[in-house]
Design a protein around this motif. Structure first.
Motif, PDB file in Angstrom:
ATOM      1  N   ALA A 204       0.885  -1.260   0.030  1.00  0.00           N
ATOM      2  CA  ALA A 204       0.159  -0.095  -0.118  1.00  0.00           C
ATOM      3  C   ALA A 204       0.923   1.115  -0.112  1.00  0.00           C
ATOM      4  CB  ALA A 204      -0.918  -0.090   1.062  1.00  0.00           C
ATOM      5  N   GLY A 205       1.816   1.356   0.898  1.00  0.00           N
ATOM      6  CA  GLY A 205       2.654   2.323   0.925  1.00  0.00           C
ATOM      7  C   GLY A 205       3.331   2.679  -0.448  1.00  0.00           C
ATOM      8  N   LEU A 206       3.874   1.437  -1.117  1.00  0.00           N
ATOM      9  CA  LEU A 206       4.686   1.638  -2.411  1.00  0.00           C
ATOM     10  C   LEU A 206       3.676   2.216  -3.626  1.00  0.00           C
ATOM     11  CD1 LEU A 206       7.148   1.264  -4.038  1.00  0.00           C
ATOM     12  CD2 LEU A 206       6.263  -1.117  -4.602  1.00  0.00           C
ATOM     13  N   VAL A 207       2.591   1.706  -3.688  1.00  0.00           N
ATOM     14  CA  VAL A 207       1.416   2.195  -4.607  1.00  0.00           C
ATOM     15  C   VAL A 207       1.085   3.695  -4.318  1.00  0.00           C
ATOM     16  CG1 VAL A 207      -1.038   1.987  -5.487  1.00  0.00           C
ATOM     17  CG2 VAL A 207       0.541  -0.055  -5.175  1.00  0.00           C
ATOM     18  N   ALA A 208       1.012   4.037  -2.995  1.00  0.00           N
ATOM     19  CA  ALA A 208       0.760   5.438  -2.821  1.00  0.00           C
ATOM     20  C   ALA A 208       2.175   6.534  -3.127  1.00  0.00           C
ATOM     21  CB  ALA A 208       0.438   5.604  -1.099  1.00  0.00           C
ATOM     22  N   GLY A 209       3.302   5.876  -2.852  1.00  0.00           N
ATOM     23  CA  GLY A 209       4.343   6.480  -3.281  1.00  0.00           C
ATOM     24  C   GLY A 209       4.483   6.844  -4.747  1.00  0.00           C
ATOM     25  N   ILE A 210       4.182   5.767  -5.456  1.00  0.00           N
ATOM     26  CA  ILE A 210       4.142   5.751  -6.704  1.00  0.00           C
ATOM     27  C   ILE A 210       3.335   6.912  -7.379  1.00  0.00           C
ATOM     28  CG2 ILE A 210       3.805   4.516  -8.997  1.00  0.00           C
ATOM     29  CD1 ILE A 210       4.828   2.010  -7.675  1.00  0.00           C
ATOM     30  N   GLU A 211       2.115   6.748  -6.915  1.00  0.00           N
ATOM     31  CA  GLU A 211       1.023   7.868  -7.407  1.00  0.00           C
ATOM     32  C   GLU A 211       1.412   9.133  -6.951  1.00  0.00           C
ATOM     33  OE1 GLU A 211      -2.483   7.317  -8.792  1.00  0.00           O
ATOM     34  OE2 GLU A 211      -0.638   6.091  -9.794  1.00  0.00           O
ATOM     35  N   LYS A 212       2.044   9.296  -5.810  1.00  0.00           N
ATOM     36  CA  LYS A 212       2.261  10.750  -5.310  1.00  0.00           C
ATOM     37  C   LYS A 212       3.689  11.155  -5.611  1.00  0.00           C
ATOM     38  CE  LYS A 212       1.120  11.413  -0.934  1.00  0.00           C
ATOM     39  NZ  LYS A 212       1.108  11.172   0.476  1.00  0.00           N
ATOM     40  N   ASN A 213       4.539  10.436  -6.510  1.00  0.00           N
ATOM     41  CA  ASN A 213       5.846  10.606  -6.563  1.00  0.00           C
ATOM     42  C   ASN A 213       6.613  10.860  -5.442  1.00  0.00           C
ATOM     43  OD1 ASN A 213       7.924  10.977  -8.706  1.00  0.00           O
ATOM     44  ND2 ASN A 213       7.772  12.909  -8.750  1.00  0.00           N
TER      45      ASN A 213
END
Length: 315
Positions: A204-213
């Motif tokens: 979840a953190g990785l997907v959020a980080g990718i989406e938020k750059n």
């Protein structure tokens, strides 16, 4: 159109914690494929490389994809495919996915672009099933969509393209072979709930980080408590490479697909180049040949090569 030539990129699957659900396309290495429609119903496969892959259609990754397209679309004609592999089989860089996705993509263009991306993924997964025994799409999806893709579901197919962060990828392919089917066999059949919770948080953190750059969040999330501890034993010097990469400034990284390739993400190209140089030196010291690649994330995926008009990206 009776003939098409395409450039099919390597892919990094799993992205550490996203086993079978996350994948990323890169620019190097890549395969080239020429696909043409033939009047007779036969599927003809030819390889120009030296890897000795089977050319019988039913035993070839691209061949089974085209056989399935032929069957499901009730086609009366066949296809001829010439494959030049630069993505070595067993590298962990999506070699089988490149052949499968390239065959499905190229056939679709020759058939008048009648398939959706989800349908192209559907057909390409039959190639992955032949290669690994599992119809997974974490390499196929980014190959077709470009960038980073989240495979929410393979059945039914539900692919979510993610915003790709502005990062560089350093990867090393040591010249040892790890077969995907073998790498799956050694995985644990059950996991502790506490490990699953940690993994869900990282994904979840990785997907959020990718989406938020959000590079810092990406770095904090590139941890795998389930797959990497088991598979890393198959890869010489994995722990040393990961430790030294982090010391050189990598955000994080890990095993590419089932290995033996290892990838790292970095904010600057210079950092990625330093990491790649270190990776090569580590394997040189133990006399294992290796290839290193530095690339930005490939936002296009498969490209049509047109020698007179340049490259045409997948729309």
């Amino acid at each position: 159109m009776k003939k098409i030539k395409i450039k099919v990129p390597a892919t990094v699957a799993n992205l550490v914690c996203g086993f079978d659900i996350l994948g990323m396309a890169v620019h190097e290495p890549y395969d080239e494929m020429e696909i043409s429609i033939s009047e007779n119903p036969e599927i003809i496969i030819r390889h120009t490389d030296h890897y000795g892959l089977p050319e019988e259609a039913s035993k070839n990754v691209a061949g089974v994809v085209l056989l399935k397209i032929q069957e499901e679309l009730d086609l009366k004609h066949g296809f001829e495919v010439i494959i030049h592999k630069n993505i070595k089989p067993g590298s962990g860089l999506g070699s089988s996915a490149a052949s499968a996705a390239g065959a499905a993509f190229g056939a679709n263009i020759l058939l008048g672009d009648r398939l959706s991306k989800e349908e192209i993924v559907h057909f390409a997964m039959f190639g992955e099933e032949l290669a690994s025994g599992v119809r997974h799409a974490d390499n196929i999806a980014p190959c077709i969509y470009g960038g980073i893709a989240l495979v929410k579901s393979s059945d039914p197919i539900d692919i979510i393209p993610l915003q790709s962060p502005d990062l560089f990828v350093a990867a090393v392919h040591p010249q040892v072979e790890v077969k995907t089917s073998d790498a799956r066999q050694i995985l644990k059949k059950s996991i502790l709930l506490k490990d699953a919770v940690k993994q869900w948080g990282n994904i979840a953190g990785l997907v959020a980080g990718i989406e938020k750059n959000d590079h810092a969040l990406i770095g904090r999330s590139l941890n795998d408590v389930i797959i990497e501890p088991v598979r890393s034993i198959l890869i010489p010097k994995f722990d040393e490479i990961k430790t030294k990469s982090l010391q050189l400034g990598a955000l994080g990284g890990g095993i590419s697909g089932s290995g033996p390739s290892v990838f790292m993400l970095a904010e600057q190209e210079e950092t990625a180049q330093h990491i790649a140089k270190m990776m090569k030196e580590v394997y040189d010291k133990i006399e294992i040949d290796s290839f290193v690649y530095v690339s930005k994330i490939n936002l296009i995926g498969i490209e049509i090569i047109n020698e007179t008009e340049g490259n045409k990206p997948l729309n």
